[in-house]
Design an enzyme around this catalytic site. Sequence first.
Site, PDB file in Angstrom:
ATOM      1  N   ASP A  93     -59.509  55.092  87.801  1.00 39.05           N
ATOM      2  CA  ASP A  93     -59.695  54.309  86.568  1.00 39.05           C
ATOM      3  C   ASP A  93     -60.042  52.835  86.785  1.00 39.05           C
ATOM      4  O   ASP A  93     -59.438  52.189  87.650  1.00 39.05           O
ATOM      5  CB  ASP A  93     -58.405  54.282  85.742  1.00 39.05           C
ATOM      6  CG  ASP A  93     -57.719  55.619  85.640  1.00 39.05           C
ATOM      7  OD1 ASP A  93     -58.290  56.622  86.064  1.00 39.05           O
ATOM      8  OD2 ASP A  93     -56.580  55.646  85.130  1.00 39.05           O
ATOM      9  N   GLU A 118     -53.765  59.369  77.534  1.00 40.56           N
ATOM     10  CA  GLU A 118     -53.529  58.261  78.458  1.00 40.56           C
ATOM     11  C   GLU A 118     -54.617  57.212  78.286  1.00 40.56           C
ATOM     12  O   GLU A 118     -55.568  57.397  77.542  1.00 40.56           O
ATOM     13  CB  GLU A 118     -53.436  58.779  79.906  1.00 40.56           C
ATOM     14  CG  GLU A 118     -54.553  59.691  80.339  1.00 40.56           C
ATOM     15  CD  GLU A 118     -54.333  60.351  81.697  1.00 40.56           C
ATOM     16  OE1 GLU A 118     -53.270  60.201  82.311  1.00 40.56           O
ATOM     17  OE2 GLU A 118     -55.262  61.029  82.156  1.00 40.56           O
TER      18      GLU A 118
END
Length: 489
Positions: free
Chosen positions: A35, A216
């Site tokens: 990420d 998330e």
Amino acid sequence: MIDSAASAYAQRKGLASDPHRPGYHFLPPANWMNDPNGLLHWKGQYHLFYQYNPDAPVHGRMHWGHATSPDLVHWTDLPIALTPTPGRADAGGCWSGCAIDNHGTPTLLYTGVDPQVVCLATSADELLTWQYYPGNPVIAGPPAELQAGTGGDFRDPFVWKEGEYWYLLIGSRREGVGGMLLLYRSRTLSTWQYLHPLLVGDARTLQPVWTGEMWECPNLLTFGDQRVLLFSVVGAQESDLLYPLYVTGAFQDEQFYPQAQGMFVHGGYFYAPQVLSDDQGRYLMWGWLMEGRRSSFSQEAGWAGVMSLPVMVAPLPGGGLSLEPVPELATLRGHHWQDDCIELEEGMTFSHDDMRDDCLEMLVAVEPSDNSEFGVKVRCSPDGQEQTRLVYQSASRRISIEREQSSLNPAVDHGNCSVGVEADPGELLKLHIFLDCSVVEVFVNGRCYLASRIYPERRDSLGLELFARKGSVRVRSLDTWRLASIWNI
Ligand code: DQQ
């Protein structure tokens, strides 16, 4: 480890001859990336942190890698920003989180594991080194009343200022129900009051889109009164079904009132996006482009994961999101082929002999037609044995990435993806294509974004070609550029 600029350079140089390694997308010097984290435009520099395992090209003990750019195109590697440390709340890993400017103090809020908690760190030297807050964790886990149903999933804080409070959104789930985003508020950043779930999904409903079992990596974007929530969906625990969703709506009295929702990046490889607001007032988004090959291939290659291009995001008046690559990318343009008014009858193709490369940008404007199938082949070997096709079917108004022939290697992903494109009557079809070795990104009319991965085996799979495979089409203009690598190696 990126312990110095010299070692980062040496790692990049060691991997530079890998034909699948992108040349103008950001990726770490070596090993594993996932990420984007802590995006911040600070004193004229774009700061990009990222989930990073410096020890191997597999998801492992997550650190925060760090790079900066003055222009969104060229990046400088900086030392690792966060390292999991024994005895602290991030001993098992420094997972995703955000960066904020707290009245002049750069501040990170991130996920410490295990268990998943919220940690805080600040920098006193322009974001180079980070001091772990001694009172961590600042949130020690899900609220007691929800704890049992979350299975401990509680991660990726996103923080913003509104009125007199800081607000924090964090991803979680409710057993048997679906994903949820929990809302907290604080005046100090070190003590947080839990308010309520801001948004809860329903994993039992497929329409209009399945919102999965866990959420998330939330982000909240503000466009006047309108808000856009972006978050990432874990389809089902223990599965690898991962995709981001958006929900537009209003945020009033600490509640969210949803309006429209949907998928906004297609293709199956773009995940965990994060957004920053820059000093031009733009919201810029990056996502993690996952690999489409077995982990053993990435381990052999010595790297895994790449950042998407930076993409400008804004809500569209009629629903959906406007998604455009940043104009700064034009500085990468080299050799230019320019063509106008290309008439393609069924079965015809168009190319230039020297139009062969694996780092390219294309802008194609096509006049609307009723019942045609038109496309662009990239990474095409001279005999056509390897090729990847981007195809637009006018009758169904669908754009597809066809990968059956994208690689002679049977062990990499070969699946096709297809998505509907909203177009106004009479509107030109505008494809904006970026090819970077194993990365293909396509923006369609500024409101549809697809990202995919391909791994051609043949070194001569460099050809590019327009084709009409059904009906006839008129290409109003075609601009093709070679793009330069951003790494001076
Ligand atoms: N990756 C991070 C998490 C996040 C996930 C850990 C999404 O914080 O939820 O590597 O890819």
